[in-house]
Design a protein around this motif. Sequence first.
Motif, mmCIF file in Angstrom:
data_model
loop_
_atom_site.group_PDB
_atom_site.id
_atom_site.type_symbol
_atom_site.label_atom_id
_atom_site.label_comp_id
_atom_site.label_asym_id
_atom_site.label_seq_id
_atom_site.Cartn_x
_atom_site.Cartn_y
_atom_site.Cartn_z
ATOM 1 N N ASP A 137 0.849 -1.212 0.135
ATOM 2 C CA ASP A 137 0.017 -0.080 0.122
ATOM 3 C C ASP A 137 0.708 1.322 0.036
ATOM 4 O OD1 ASP A 137 -2.131 -1.517 -0.007
ATOM 5 O OD2 ASP A 137 -2.680 -1.296 2.067
ATOM 6 N N ALA A 138 2.016 1.204 0.883
ATOM 7 C CA ALA A 138 3.035 2.524 0.982
ATOM 8 C C ALA A 138 3.400 2.836 -0.575
ATOM 9 C CB ALA A 138 4.019 2.133 1.717
ATOM 10 N N ALA A 139 3.842 1.719 -1.240
ATOM 11 C CA ALA A 139 4.125 2.002 -2.739
ATOM 12 C C ALA A 139 3.270 2.438 -3.621
ATOM 13 C CB ALA A 139 4.953 0.715 -3.006
ATOM 14 N N VAL A 140 1.999 2.181 -3.461
ATOM 15 C CA VAL A 140 1.008 2.536 -4.213
ATOM 16 C C VAL A 140 0.669 3.870 -4.030
ATOM 17 C CG1 VAL A 140 -1.401 2.227 -4.917
ATOM 18 C CG2 VAL A 140 -0.126 0.266 -4.577
ATOM 19 N N THR A 141 0.861 4.231 -2.630
ATOM 20 C CA THR A 141 0.192 5.487 -2.271
ATOM 21 C C THR A 141 1.300 6.506 -2.752
ATOM 22 O OG1 THR A 141 -0.650 4.864 -0.194
ATOM 23 C CG2 THR A 141 0.150 7.122 -0.232
ATOM 24 N N LEU A 266 -10.867 6.271 -8.300
ATOM 25 C CA LEU A 266 -9.654 6.099 -7.797
ATOM 26 C C LEU A 266 -9.166 4.716 -7.227
ATOM 27 C CD1 LEU A 266 -7.369 7.763 -6.458
ATOM 28 C CD2 LEU A 266 -8.677 7.955 -4.238
ATOM 29 N N ASP A 267 -10.305 4.056 -7.048
ATOM 30 C CA ASP A 267 -9.634 2.363 -6.588
ATOM 31 C C ASP A 267 -9.419 1.807 -7.950
ATOM 32 O OD1 ASP A 267 -10.432 2.802 -4.094
ATOM 33 O OD2 ASP A 267 -12.637 2.021 -4.302
ATOM 34 N N LYS A 268 -9.827 1.914 -9.156
ATOM 35 C CA LYS A 268 -9.599 1.564 -10.179
ATOM 36 C C LYS A 268 -7.955 2.048 -10.464
ATOM 37 C CE LYS A 268 -12.881 -1.299 -11.473
ATOM 38 N NZ LYS A 268 -12.718 -2.618 -11.742
ATOM 39 N N LEU A 269 -7.718 3.016 -10.358
ATOM 40 C CA LEU A 269 -6.533 3.628 -10.576
ATOM 41 C C LEU A 269 -5.484 2.987 -9.782
ATOM 42 C CD1 LEU A 269 -4.490 5.727 -12.183
ATOM 43 C CD2 LEU A 269 -5.206 7.280 -10.341
ATOM 44 N N LYS A 270 -5.614 2.735 -8.576
ATOM 45 C CA LYS A 270 -4.893 2.072 -7.425
ATOM 46 C C LYS A 270 -4.323 0.705 -7.851
ATOM 47 C CE LYS A 270 -6.321 4.507 -3.060
ATOM 48 N NZ LYS A 270 -6.961 4.305 -2.072
ATOM 49 N N ILE A 273 -2.068 0.866 -10.783
ATOM 50 C CA ILE A 273 -0.802 1.254 -10.332
ATOM 51 C C ILE A 273 0.028 0.000 -9.545
ATOM 52 C CG2 ILE A 273 0.455 2.427 -8.432
ATOM 53 C CD1 ILE A 273 -1.436 5.006 -8.952
ATOM 54 N N ALA A 274 -0.879 -0.778 -8.993
ATOM 55 C CA ALA A 274 -0.432 -2.180 -8.358
ATOM 56 C C ALA A 274 0.072 -2.847 -9.332
ATOM 57 C CB ALA A 274 -1.341 -2.441 -7.270
ATOM 58 N N GLU A 275 -0.854 -3.054 -10.558
ATOM 59 C CA GLU A 275 -0.357 -3.814 -11.534
ATOM 60 C C GLU A 275 0.847 -3.586 -12.090
ATOM 61 O OE1 GLU A 275 -3.872 -4.185 -14.096
ATOM 62 O OE2 GLU A 275 -4.979 -5.353 -12.662
ATOM 63 N N ARG A 276 0.953 -2.236 -12.362
ATOM 64 C CA ARG A 276 2.323 -1.722 -13.056
ATOM 65 C C ARG A 276 3.718 -1.711 -12.216
ATOM 66 N NH1 ARG A 276 4.833 2.949 -12.457
ATOM 67 N NH2 ARG A 276 3.007 4.076 -11.149
ATOM 68 N N LEU A 277 3.356 -1.748 -10.904
ATOM 69 C CA LEU A 277 4.515 -1.907 -10.004
ATOM 70 C C LEU A 277 4.944 -3.278 -10.017
ATOM 71 C CD1 LEU A 277 3.416 0.430 -7.077
ATOM 72 C CD2 LEU A 277 5.210 0.909 -8.450
#
Length: 444
Positions: A137-141, A266-270, A273-277
């Motif tokens: 979560d910290a990386a996504v944030t 925003l949830d979909k964006l998260k 981002i998680a998938e990209r990371l």
Amino acid sequence: MQVTETQNEGLKRGYTMTLPAADLAAMVDQKLKEAQPEVEMKGFRKGKVPMAMLKKQFGPRILGDAMQDSVDGALREHLESTGDRPAVQPKIEMQNGEEWKEGDDVVVNVSYEVLPTIPEVDLGKLDLERLVVKAEDAAVTEALDNLAKNAKSYEDKKKGSKAAKDDQIVIDFKGSVDGELFEGGSAEDYPLVLGSGSFIPGFEDQLTGAKAGDEVEVKVQFPADYGHEALAGKDAVFATTVKAVKKPVDAKLDDELAKRFGAESLDKLKEQIAERLEAEYTGASRAVMKRALLDQLDNQVKFDLPEVLVEAEAGQIAHQLYHEEHPDDHGHSHGEIEPTDEHKKLAERRVRLGLLLAEIGQKAEVKVSDQEFTQAVMMQARQFPGQERQFFEYIQQNPQAQQQLRAPIFEDKVVDHIAEQAKVKDKEVSKEDLEKAVEALDEL
């Protein structure tokens, strides 16, 4: 053609090939007879030109063709019969080339290094570790915060506020050299972020502290290497009016921000981002595992290497490192760069692994598909905006350039094939541990 072995040491091979003068003459006569029915010459009917005249006019050229055909054919037959696979194009030298005359035997020396026999590798005995990192979560944030900063807007500061670093000022300006306005030196309502370095040195510094409504005479000097030759090194004055002073405001982390980046919410964006990371982590992890795989292969498999390949690779490494150490030297007038022992050691590793991966890939029938190649070409073409068509044409007409694009794709597919056969254990680590592992790759 008579073939005599002159060298057979390690991977080096040498042969003398002799074409008797009588055989060469017979070949020339045969080629002339085959061509005679189609030859037309002034004073003679088609097909009736005397052989002596044909020989006088066309003999030298046909003689050269016959010699070349004989050598090529003899070398081809020799390689087929021996099964030799030369590491590079065989070196062919004609004995007494300058002294040779018609009626002499043709004697050529052929030398090459053969590709070595590659030993079998039990891929199932390779032990590999795959580092696994979850998108916390910290990386996504953190990624979201960076997006918000990049999507920031600017709003007016309180009336009378001074412009500070990172503020945006809206200005009109007119630039002059020796009292004369110069082309491209004027603009209206120009938004300038102080500290961005988008203007020549000294310009932004003199506007720091200015307020809306101020008129500032900015005095600067164009750099000596400025792109516009007429302005390079010249003193300039910019009559500048500050029309507004604005402070940066980060975008809010909400659904509206998500929509600006193509996500429904925003949830979909998260989630994106998680998938990209995790895709980035997977790519980094793969690089670490690939190095470990290559290290194991390099330690386990040994065989003789063609000197010609090692020398060429060492020279390329030395040349590449020279330009990395001398980035301002863009030409090739630096003379010969002598490879060091370290360059040669690295070259031996690269050649050994290159030959080994090629052998494994060939036996596994690994292929680079047309789709994979086309995708690589298109990705490379993006580096040449506006010149994509010329790049595509260059690739189409240059087999060597095609091979340079295919080679890394082939290597990655072979590495994947090896990893599928090897024993691979997943190890969950932190993002920081993965970063350290990646940094260690550059230290080796």
